[in-house]
Scaffold this motif. Structure first.
Motif, PDB file in Angstrom:
ATOM      1  N   PHE A   1      -3.457 -23.655 -13.875  1.00 29.60           N
ATOM      2  CA  PHE A   1      -3.097 -22.964 -15.111  1.00 29.60           C
ATOM      3  C   PHE A   1      -4.316 -22.654 -15.982  1.00 29.60           C
ATOM      4  N   VAL A   2      -5.494 -22.876 -15.457  1.00 26.00           N
ATOM      5  CA  VAL A   2      -6.742 -22.529 -16.146  1.00 26.00           C
ATOM      6  C   VAL A   2      -7.347 -21.283 -15.511  1.00 26.00           C
ATOM      7  N   GLY A   3      -7.574 -21.353 -14.204  1.00 24.38           N
ATOM      8  CA  GLY A   3      -8.062 -20.191 -13.482  1.00 24.38           C
ATOM      9  C   GLY A   3      -9.540 -19.902 -13.652  1.00 24.38           C
ATOM     10  N   ALA A   4     -10.291 -20.850 -14.203  1.00 24.48           N
ATOM     11  CA  ALA A   4     -11.739 -20.674 -14.356  1.00 24.48           C
ATOM     12  C   ALA A   4     -12.429 -20.974 -13.026  1.00 24.48           C
ATOM     13  N   PRO A   5     -13.655 -20.486 -12.824  1.00 26.59           N
ATOM     14  CA  PRO A   5     -14.332 -20.742 -11.543  1.00 26.59           C
ATOM     15  C   PRO A   5     -14.357 -22.209 -11.121  1.00 26.59           C
ATOM     16  N   PRO A   6     -14.660 -23.176 -12.017  1.00 22.45           N
ATOM     17  CA  PRO A   6     -14.666 -24.571 -11.554  1.00 22.45           C
ATOM     18  C   PRO A   6     -13.289 -25.082 -11.134  1.00 22.45           C
TER      19      PRO A   6
ATOM     20  N   THR B   1      -1.822 -21.580  -6.120  1.00 24.13           N
ATOM     21  CA  THR B   1      -1.276 -20.581  -7.031  1.00 24.13           C
ATOM     22  C   THR B   1      -2.107 -20.559  -8.304  1.00 24.13           C
ATOM     23  N   ILE B   2      -2.796 -19.443  -8.530  1.00 25.35           N
ATOM     24  CA  ILE B   2      -3.701 -19.299  -9.673  1.00 25.35           C
ATOM     25  C   ILE B   2      -2.959 -18.544 -10.768  1.00 25.35           C
ATOM     26  N   VAL B   3      -2.625 -19.257 -11.833  1.00 26.51           N
ATOM     27  CA  VAL B   3      -1.865 -18.676 -12.940  1.00 26.51           C
ATOM     28  C   VAL B   3      -2.779 -18.360 -14.127  1.00 26.51           C
ATOM     29  N   GLY B   4      -3.769 -19.209 -14.374  1.00 25.13           N
ATOM     30  CA  GLY B   4      -4.634 -19.042 -15.538  1.00 25.13           C
ATOM     31  C   GLY B   4      -5.505 -17.801 -15.463  1.00 25.13           C
ATOM     32  N   LEU B   5      -5.954 -17.372 -16.641  1.00 25.45           N
ATOM     33  CA  LEU B   5      -6.702 -16.113 -16.763  1.00 25.45           C
ATOM     34  C   LEU B   5      -8.201 -16.339 -16.930  1.00 25.45           C
ATOM     35  N   GLY B   6      -8.723 -17.453 -16.344  1.00 27.88           N
ATOM     36  CA  GLY B   6     -10.121 -17.804 -16.549  1.00 27.88           C
ATOM     37  C   GLY B   6     -11.124 -17.033 -15.723  1.00 27.88           C
ATOM     38  N   GLY B   7     -10.664 -16.105 -14.910  1.00 22.32           N
ATOM     39  CA  GLY B   7     -11.587 -15.244 -14.176  1.00 22.32           C
ATOM     40  C   GLY B   7     -12.104 -15.813 -12.870  1.00 22.32           C
ATOM     41  N   GLY B   8     -11.591 -16.956 -12.419  1.00 22.61           N
ATOM     42  CA  GLY B   8     -12.047 -17.547 -11.167  1.00 22.61           C
ATOM     43  C   GLY B   8     -11.496 -16.822  -9.954  1.00 22.61           C
ATOM     44  N   ARG B   9     -12.218 -16.890  -8.836  1.00 22.47           N
ATOM     45  CA  ARG B   9     -11.805 -16.295  -7.566  1.00 22.47           C
ATOM     46  C   ARG B   9     -11.958 -17.334  -6.473  1.00 22.47           C
ATOM     47  N   LEU B  10     -11.023 -17.350  -5.528  1.00 27.60           N
ATOM     48  CA  LEU B  10     -11.093 -18.290  -4.418  1.00 27.60           C
ATOM     49  C   LEU B  10     -11.280 -17.506  -3.124  1.00 27.60           C
ATOM     50  N   PRO B  11     -12.468 -17.524  -2.563  1.00 29.03           N
ATOM     51  CA  PRO B  11     -12.693 -16.818  -1.298  1.00 29.03           C
ATOM     52  C   PRO B  11     -11.844 -17.422  -0.189  1.00 29.03           C
ATOM     53  N   VAL B  12     -11.313 -16.563   0.660  1.00 27.71           N
ATOM     54  CA  VAL B  12     -10.474 -17.010   1.765  1.00 27.71           C
ATOM     55  C   VAL B  12     -11.062 -16.491   3.073  1.00 27.71           C
ATOM     56  N   GLY B  13     -11.319 -17.386   3.980  1.00 25.59           N
ATOM     57  CA  GLY B  13     -11.839 -17.016   5.291  1.00 25.59           C
ATOM     58  C   GLY B  13     -11.492 -18.102   6.288  1.00 25.59           C
ATOM     59  N   PHE B  14     -11.880 -17.911   7.524  1.00 28.11           N
ATOM     60  CA  PHE B  14     -11.524 -18.865   8.560  1.00 28.11           C
ATOM     61  C   PHE B  14     -12.080 -20.248   8.228  1.00 28.11           C
ATOM     62  N   GLY B  15     -11.180 -21.224   8.088  1.00 25.90           N
ATOM     63  CA  GLY B  15     -11.570 -22.599   7.834  1.00 25.90           C
ATOM     64  C   GLY B  15     -11.836 -22.950   6.391  1.00 25.90           C
TER      65      GLY B  15
END
Length: 346
Positions: free
Chosen positions: A246-251, A267-281
């Motif tokens: 519910f924060v969504g910041a990079p950390p 599930t990223i709900v917060g509007l903190g601008g964070g992104r979670l890269p998704v790739g194999f493994g």
């Protein structure tokens, strides 16, 4: 009437006097009983001019409850005096998503210039609010307006996020809730009411973690660089089947990815601008990452029904409308423990 408005780019919200609105054909005029203060409002007020898709001034408040004050021509099914909650994510009402009650995912809202109240259309932080269509009103059914108003977002949004992951939330599963403020402390209660999972709450202060414990978290962890390791230890090394950020910041997003179990939902709900890269493994195998928005009209009715059972107790701080700028200052400084609620006619 008095209203709380965001009037110029980079400015603080102001209490101003504006003309009383009137309900046009097909519309409903509400006398507002309570309006919620949300981090989304701050996100809007932090936007540069080129990012805003609507003109200023903007009357704030996308969480609203009140009583019907007047009905526009052609409106049926409501009566003056009815106590109602406002469903905020307004849509066109005709596209496939709207037909399914999912106006939060309206396919034509941007094209048609349709905005939620308080996030583009005039909001609920005023003595009166015009609601565009009676379908956007849900009966309160005896709920206290002050306790109920946060449920229109701070309840509906986590409810929607949890509901979509229910097949994974079997007894013995673990759920991590990152951020135990307005939405997070409601999410903990929803998890306890809807599932038999183990709830692990993360936040940055002991005060907020104390609230998490009070509302039902089984374990609490300070949200810092050691949080992921602590969660892994608490879950026997497997991680959580659902992580709600519910924060969504990079950390915090990085922590969310690090504690997700194989086949988990992040599930990223917060509007903190964070992104979670998704790739194999990375994250773990078959982790699903999503960023949902609000919830459906039927889900709001479900949240209010759950509240009537006594399963939800939203912690609120109330403010008179003249003190709304102070509420935003306290929210921005992280000093609101729960949800701030403005009483425009209180």
């Amino acid at each position: 009437m008095k209203a709380v408005q965001y009037r110029e780019i980079g400015g603080a919200p102001q209490v101003v006097t504006v003309p009383d609105p009137e309900a046009g054909p097909g519309q409903v005029l509400l006398k507002v009983a309570a309006a919620g203060v949300c981090h989304s409002d701050i996100a809007v007020m932090d936007m540069p001019a080129e990012a805003l898709r609507f003109p200023l001034p903007l009357t704030l408040g996308h969480e609203g409850v009140g009583t019907v004050a007047a009905l526009g021509a052609g409106v049926t099914g409501l009566a003056v005096g009815d106590a109602v909650a406002v469903y905020g994510p307004w849509g066109c009402g005709a596209c496939p998503k709207c037909a399914d009650g999912k106006e939060n995912y309206c396919l034509r809202a941007a094209e048609l210039g349709i905005f939620p109240p308080g996030l583009g259309a005039p909001g609920a932080m005023a003595e009166y609010l015009v609601v565009d269509d009676p379908r956007h009103l849900v009966p309160l059914g005896g709920l206290d307006p002050v306790a109920a108003v946060p449920l229109t977002d701070a309840g509906l949004t986590p409810y929607h996020a949890i509901k979509r992951s229910l097949p994974k939330l079997v007894p013995g599963a673990a759920v991590v809730v990152i951020g135990t403020g307005g939405l997070g402390h409601v999410a903990i209660q929803l998890l306890r009411a809807m599932t038999a999972v183990r709830v692990i709450a993360l936040d940055v202060t002991e005060e907020k973690l104390a609230l998490a414990r009070e509302v039902g978290a089984h374990e609490v962890v300070l949200s810092d660089e050691r949080a992921a390791a602590a969660v892994r230890e608490l879950t026997g090394g497997t991680g959580a089947q659902l992580v709600l950020d519910f924060v969504g910041a990079p950390p915090t997003v990085a922590t969310a990815g690090a504690v997700a179990a194989v086949e988990a939902d992040v599930t990223i709900v917060g509007l903190g601008g964070g992104r979670l890269p998704v790739g194999f493994g990375s994250p773990a195998y078959e982790v699903s990452v999503s960023a949902p928005y609000w919830g459906s009209r039927s889900e709001l009715a479900e949240v209010l029904a759950l509240a009537r059972t006594g399963a939800l107790e939203v912690h609120v701080e109330t403010y008179a409308i003249d003190d709304a700028p102070l509420a935003y200052e306290r929210l921005h400084a992280g000093k609101i423990n729960g949800r701030a609620v403005i009483l425009p006619n209180g």
